[in-house]
Design a protein around this motif. Structure first.
Motif, mmCIF file in Angstrom:
data_model
loop_
_atom_site.group_PDB
_atom_site.id
_atom_site.type_symbol
_atom_site.label_atom_id
_atom_site.label_comp_id
_atom_site.label_asym_id
_atom_site.label_seq_id
_atom_site.Cartn_x
_atom_site.Cartn_y
_atom_site.Cartn_z
ATOM 1 N N ALA A 190 0.846 -1.286 -0.020
ATOM 2 C CA ALA A 190 -0.069 0.072 0.061
ATOM 3 C C ALA A 190 0.806 1.187 -0.002
ATOM 4 O O ALA A 190 0.368 2.103 -0.702
ATOM 5 N N VAL A 191 1.871 1.326 0.776
ATOM 6 C CA VAL A 191 3.015 2.368 0.781
ATOM 7 C C VAL A 191 3.362 2.504 -0.570
ATOM 8 O O VAL A 191 3.729 3.791 -0.930
ATOM 9 N N VAL A 192 4.006 1.557 -1.102
ATOM 10 C CA VAL A 192 4.685 1.626 -2.410
ATOM 11 C C VAL A 192 3.523 2.003 -3.467
ATOM 12 O O VAL A 192 4.038 3.015 -4.367
ATOM 13 N N LEU A 193 2.468 1.792 -3.498
ATOM 14 C CA LEU A 193 1.404 2.168 -4.402
ATOM 15 C C LEU A 193 1.155 3.525 -4.300
ATOM 16 O O LEU A 193 0.859 4.459 -5.253
ATOM 17 N N SER A 194 1.258 4.087 -2.857
ATOM 18 C CA SER A 194 0.903 5.384 -2.543
ATOM 19 C C SER A 194 1.746 6.223 -2.987
ATOM 20 O O SER A 194 1.702 7.137 -3.727
ATOM 21 N N MET A 205 -3.052 8.236 6.971
ATOM 22 C CA MET A 205 -3.221 6.796 6.575
ATOM 23 C C MET A 205 -1.660 6.201 6.282
ATOM 24 O O MET A 205 -1.321 5.110 6.600
ATOM 25 N N LEU A 206 -0.774 7.258 5.462
ATOM 26 C CA LEU A 206 0.304 6.475 5.018
ATOM 27 C C LEU A 206 1.267 6.346 6.054
ATOM 28 O O LEU A 206 1.942 5.287 6.304
ATOM 29 N N THR A 207 1.007 7.200 7.254
ATOM 30 C CA THR A 207 2.072 7.279 8.511
ATOM 31 C C THR A 207 1.770 5.864 9.089
ATOM 32 O O THR A 207 2.683 5.081 9.550
ATOM 33 N N TRP A 208 0.592 5.521 9.211
ATOM 34 C CA TRP A 208 0.052 4.296 10.149
ATOM 35 C C TRP A 208 0.200 3.032 9.327
ATOM 36 O O TRP A 208 0.668 2.118 9.754
ATOM 37 N N LEU A 209 0.286 3.201 8.067
ATOM 38 C CA LEU A 209 0.820 2.218 7.209
ATOM 39 C C LEU A 209 2.242 1.701 7.368
ATOM 40 O O LEU A 209 2.633 0.643 7.415
ATOM 41 N N MET A 210 2.985 2.823 7.588
ATOM 42 C CA MET A 210 4.451 2.626 7.640
ATOM 43 C C MET A 210 4.755 2.247 9.177
ATOM 44 O O MET A 210 5.632 1.426 9.471
ATOM 45 N N VAL A 211 3.879 2.505 10.154
ATOM 46 C CA VAL A 211 3.895 2.082 11.423
ATOM 47 C C VAL A 211 3.636 0.407 11.603
ATOM 48 O O VAL A 211 4.515 -0.320 12.117
ATOM 49 N N LEU A 212 2.500 0.129 10.749
ATOM 50 C CA LEU A 212 2.371 -1.541 10.763
ATOM 51 C C LEU A 212 3.541 -2.182 10.109
ATOM 52 O O LEU A 212 3.801 -3.108 10.515
ATOM 53 N N THR A 213 4.029 -1.552 8.965
ATOM 54 C CA THR A 213 5.140 -2.395 8.575
ATOM 55 C C THR A 213 6.294 -2.627 9.340
ATOM 56 O O THR A 213 6.937 -3.702 9.387
ATOM 57 N N ALA A 214 6.755 -1.200 10.088
ATOM 58 C CA ALA A 214 7.732 -1.551 10.957
ATOM 59 C C ALA A 214 7.487 -2.372 12.124
ATOM 60 O O ALA A 214 8.457 -3.137 12.427
ATOM 61 N N PHE A 215 6.130 -2.594 12.744
ATOM 62 C CA PHE A 215 5.883 -3.580 13.606
ATOM 63 C C PHE A 215 6.132 -4.814 12.988
ATOM 64 O O PHE A 215 6.605 -5.798 13.655
ATOM 65 N N SER A 216 5.875 -5.186 11.965
ATOM 66 C CA SER A 216 5.952 -6.675 11.526
ATOM 67 C C SER A 216 7.155 -7.062 11.136
ATOM 68 O O SER A 216 7.623 -7.970 11.485
#
Length: 289
Positions: free
Chosen positions: A38-42, A161-172
């Motif tokens: 999702a981040v890449v597509l954004s 939304m992009l920031t929270w997607l980055m947070v999810l990515t970092a968590f995983s």
């Protein structure tokens, strides 16, 4: 404020970090994969909608040059850092044994690994081209930082939304990358523990200690790109390039053709040269800056 946010993030990651089953981690991996795509597509979509805004960003940062061009095709001083960052992108080898052992169909591992590397390479290329097209030489260490800084009021919700997607990515990524390291440390102390309960407690303590060490690195490391580049040059190049080729020579040297031996030796030599020279140049550039 930044340090406080880092501390809060480390506390929030503890519940996912104490998981001991790779199958449970696979669900977390799926979330991280979706968030990354999702981040890449954004980034790609933003580059299509916004176009080249490098001059506007340069003016806002006070980095205007006389030529009026902000897209240099070759910057030699940034090559060591770039090599380290590219190597860091492919530094997930530590989790490979855990993925293999938890697969329902291990015989599909090679095909899965090939598809995975193709997808990662495509995501890297797409993000690199889109980010450089938009921001040129004035892009930040993370393209999402440049996106947030240049976004207008209308894009505020999208940036959140992009920031929270980055947070999810970092968590995983944090949990998945830490798992094999903690598992190796647990196996060292396992023979000395009297029960499964003691093993569970020790496992949790090991992971919490690793989280605390990561917290200290996040607070005191000079910069994100510098740290990632060093990890890529020192660790990933050794593990991903030098070691496999050297092991191949050691195990099957007598059975290999001259071309295979030359290929392995080339990878060993080039990997060592890149690791040593790249590390020295990266440290010098960071100290000089």
């Amino acid at each position: 404020e930044t340090k406080h946010m880092i501390m809060i993030s480390c506390v929030l990651v503890i519940p996912t970090a104490v998981l001991r089953t790779p199958r449970l981690l696979s669900y977390l991996s799926a979330v991280g994969t979706i968030a990354t795509i999702a981040v890449v597509l954004s980034v790609a979509l933003t580059s299509v909608l916004e176009g080249d805004i490098s001059e506007e960003v340069a003016i806002s940062k006070g980095k205007v040059n006389d030529l009026g061009s902000y897209h240099d095709l070759w910057i030699a001083s940034g090559l060591p850092l770039a090599l380290g960052l590219v190597a860091y992108t492919f530094s997930g080898h530590a989790i490979v044994p855990s993925i293999y052992s938890s697969m329902k169909r291990p015989q599909d591992f090679e095909r899965m690994a090939t598809v995975t590397f193709v997808i990662v390479l495509a995501c890297c290329l797409l993000t690199a081209v889109a980010g450089y097209y938009m921001f040129g030489n004035v892009v930040d260490d993370q393209v999402t930082i440049s996106l947030e800084a240049s976004a207008g009021p209308k894009a505020e919700l999208a940036m959140k939304m992009l920031t929270w997607l980055m947070v999810l990515t970092a968590f995983s990524k944090f949990t998945l990358t830490m798992y094999p390291l903690s598992l190796g440390m647990e196996e060292i102390v396992a023979p000395y523990l009297p029960s499964d309960t003691a093993m569970d407690i020790t496992s949790s303590l090991v992971k919490i200690i690793l989280i605390i060490l990561s917290l200290l690195v996040a607070i005191y490391a000079p910069s994100f790109s510098f740290l990632c580049s060093l990890v890529g040059l020192i660790c990933t190049v050794i593990v991903s390039v030098v070691f496999p080729a050297a092991a191949h020579l050691k195990l099957f040297g007598s059975k290999l053709s001259i071309f295979e031996k030359l290929g392995d030796w080339l990878m060993v030599i080039v990997g060592l040269v890149v690791a040593v020279i790249g590390t020295i140049a990266t440290v010098k550039n960071d100290v000089g800056a």
